[in-house]
Structures are given as structure tokens and as C-alpha cells.
Design an enzyme around this catalytic site. Structure first.
Site, PDB file in Angstrom:
ATOM      1  N   GLU A 132      -1.143  -8.670   4.921  1.00  0.00           N
ATOM      2  CA  GLU A 132      -0.890  -8.733   6.373  1.00  0.00           C
ATOM      3  C   GLU A 132      -2.175  -8.583   7.186  1.00  0.00           C
ATOM      4  OE1 GLU A 132      -0.699  -6.137   4.595  1.00  0.00           O
ATOM      5  OE2 GLU A 132      -0.837  -4.270   5.742  1.00  0.00           O
ATOM      6  N   CYS A 178       0.830  -1.201   0.000  1.00  0.00           N
ATOM      7  CA  CYS A 178       0.000   0.000   0.000  1.00  0.00           C
ATOM      8  C   CYS A 178       0.869   1.257   0.000  1.00  0.00           C
ATOM      9  CB  CYS A 178      -0.985  -0.046   1.177  1.00  0.00           C
ATOM     10  SG  CYS A 178      -2.390   1.048   0.952  1.00  0.00           S
ATOM     11  N   HIS A 235      -3.594  -5.735   0.985  1.00  0.00           N
ATOM     12  CA  HIS A 235      -3.006  -5.925   2.314  1.00  0.00           C
ATOM     13  C   HIS A 235      -3.002  -7.385   2.760  1.00  0.00           C
ATOM     14  CE1 HIS A 235      -2.573  -1.722   3.630  1.00  0.00           C
ATOM     15  NE2 HIS A 235      -3.654  -1.484   2.911  1.00  0.00           N
TER      16      HIS A 235
END
Lengths: 223, 80
Positions: free
Chosen positions: A197, A87, A195
């Protein structure tokens, strides 16, 4: 397996990344403040997290890319080190020159925050070797400036060298050829807007993102 | 002296913000708008008093930070 997460003023996915690394690697990540001049010794992977470094002033990632730590990150990448930017981290990698192209304002002009289906475009990278070719998985996106642009020459190069890591199945932001993430020439730097994560715990909706961190573990150990 | 830096998107780069402004102007009844592009102006207040030297400094700033020359053009002019 040692990982470092760079922290800028305005980073907000740094802890998520550290948790993701620890879950896959079994070792705590080191958090590195942007004003530090050097990385710790023997780091295997450096990650640049999502967020709004320096308030997205001037251009997203532009000021972070010139922070003191970034010269060390660039040197680390040039020595063949693994670098992951997610990002805002992707924006920083582009502004620092480690990845080509540019990320513009989303074509719909809105901040887009939702789950998105990604297609794994290549398994030939330290970040994607645990995925199947063409494998689809759902992962959150949350950005205002994720509209990847590249001129025809660069696109031909990225496609010809199999450097598009992920594409969106449905384009959320106007990115050229649905590109969601790209690799460097040596395949050891990955920048992506989605994302992984945030998709690392069954309690938070799934573990599909963990495959990226598991890929890294396998790649670095094999290396 | 004060130096102004105008930063604009290159012509081949799509400008969704400019498009939105164009639509809004059209909705307000302004006809005949062939295009709108949005850029930014950065005003630098430099200790340097020599115009040529100040402009060279501003150019270095543009190349290093102020503009992303992949997608943006810049022009440098003295503030009047």
C-alpha cells in the site's frame, strides 16, 4: 467492491490502505473501529493495517487479535471472505489463528526500514493473480518483528499447498526460507510483512504494489 | 492472591535477544556461558483466595492471551 479497514489504537497504515483500495476499486473504503462488534454488510475485503496496535504490548498483534471486531473478522474469513493483513496486520492474523506459524523479533534485532526485492511465489490467489510467476518487484518493509518461523511440518504443508505468496530475494529479518507472506488454506487470507500500500503512486516511488489491489478487484468481480 | 506467570520461548525457537545478552555478558568478561534465554514474568493480583482456583484462572488466561503456545511455554506459581 466494498472494502473495510480495521483501525486499532496505534494503527498507522490504515489511511494508506484506504487510499490504495480507493485507487484500485474506485470506491471509498470504510474505516472500522476495533471496538465495533460487527462488520458492515456486503463487504468484499477486510484489511488489517500496519502500525503498532496497542503499542505492541505483550506480543505484537496479541491484544488487537482479541479486540471485539476480530470475532467478526474471523467469522467473515471462515465464511470465505477475503482478508488482507499487512505488517502488524499479518501479526494480528497470526495471533488470531487465521494464519499459522509465528513472527519473531528480527534476527538482527534491529527495526528494518528499507526497500526490499520480493519474488512472487504463486499467482494462484486472489491477491497475486495479476503478477507473473517469479515476478520480482521492489517494495518497502518497516518492521521489528517480521522473522517468520514455522516448524518442518508446517513448512512442508505451506510449500506443498503452494501457500507461500512472496519470498524475499535477500533475507532482511531471518525469516525461514525467506518467507515474506503466506496464504490461508482457502487462499483468501493473505498476511505479508512488506507494504504494497506504500507503493501505489508514481509520486511515491512506483506502482508495483497496486498490482496486489488490482488482483483483488479482478478476483472478487470474477467471483 | 498474587500469581506469577513465567513465559519462556520453547527450546526449539531461536531467541535472538538471548543471544545478544549472551554476547554482551561475554564482552564483560563472564566466561563459560552456554546459553541465555529471555522470557517474561506477569504478576496477576487476583481477588480469588483459593490457590487451586486462582491457578486454573491463570491457566485459562495463558491459553487465551498471555502466552502464544505456538512458540512459548508458561508456568504458573503463587507469588510468595
Amino acid at each position: 467492491m466494498k472494502s473495510a479497514v480495521i483501525v486499532f489504537p496505534g494503527s498507522n497504515c490504515d489511511r494508506d490502505l484506504a487510499v490504495a483500495f480507493e485507487r484500485s476499486f474506485g470506491v471509498k473504503s470504510q474505516m472500522i473501529w476495533h471496538k465495533d462488534a460487527s462488520l458492515p454488510d456486503n463487504i468484499d475485503i477486510v484489511a488489517i493495517p500496519g502500525g503498532f496496535s496497542f503499542g505492541d504490548y505483550l506480543r505484537c498483534g496479541a491484544i488487537a487479535a482479541r479486540a471485539p471486531i476480530m470475532q467478526s473478522v474471523i467469522n467473515f474469513a471462515n465464511r470465505g471472505g477475503h482478508v488482507l493483513g499487512i505488517c502488524n496486520g499479518f501479526q494480528v492474523l497470526i495471533e488470531s489463528g487465521l494464519l499459522p506459524g509465528a513472527l519473531m523479533r528480527n534476527s538482527g534485532l534491529k527495526f528494518v526500514c528499507k526497500d526490499q526485492v520480493l519474488m512472487t511465489e504463486t499467482t494462484n490467489s486472489p491477491f497475486t493473480n495479476a503478477f507473473g510467476k517469479g515476478q520480482k518487484f521492489t517494495v518497502p518493509i518497516a518492521h521489528h518483528d517480521g522473522n517468520y518461523i514455522a516448524d518442518d511440518n508446517l513448512l512442508a504443508k505451506l510449500n506443498g499447498e503452494d501457500r507461500v505468496a512472496f519470498r524475499y530475494v535477500e533475507n532482511p529479518n531471518g525469516s525461514v526460507e525467506n518467507i515474506a507472506g503466506i496464504l490461508s488454506e482457502n487462499r483468501r487470507v493473505l498476511g505479508m510483512m512488506p507494504h504494497p500500500e506504500r507503493l501505489n503512486d508514481p509520486a511515491l516511488g512506483g506502482v508495483d504494489g497496486a498490482r496486489l489491489f488490482d488482483s483483488l478487484l479482478g478476483a472478487v468481480i470474477a467471483n | 492472591m498474587k500469581i506469577l506467570v513465567d513465559i519462556t520461548l520453547k527450546s526449539e525457537v531461536l531467541d535472538p535477544q538471548g543471544k545478544a545478552i549472551q554476547h554482551a555478558l561475554g564482552a564483560l568478561g563472564f566466561d563459560g556461558i552456554d546459553g541465555v534465554r529471555q522470557g517474561k514474568v506477569i504478576e496477576l493480583d487476583l481477588a480469588e483466595t483459593d490457590r487451586a482456583a486462582a491457578e486454573i484462572t491463570a491457566q485459562k488466561m495463558c491459553e487465551k492471551l498471555l502466552a502464544n503456545t505456538v512458540i512459548e511455554n508458561y508456568t504458573i506459581r503463587p507469588a510468595l
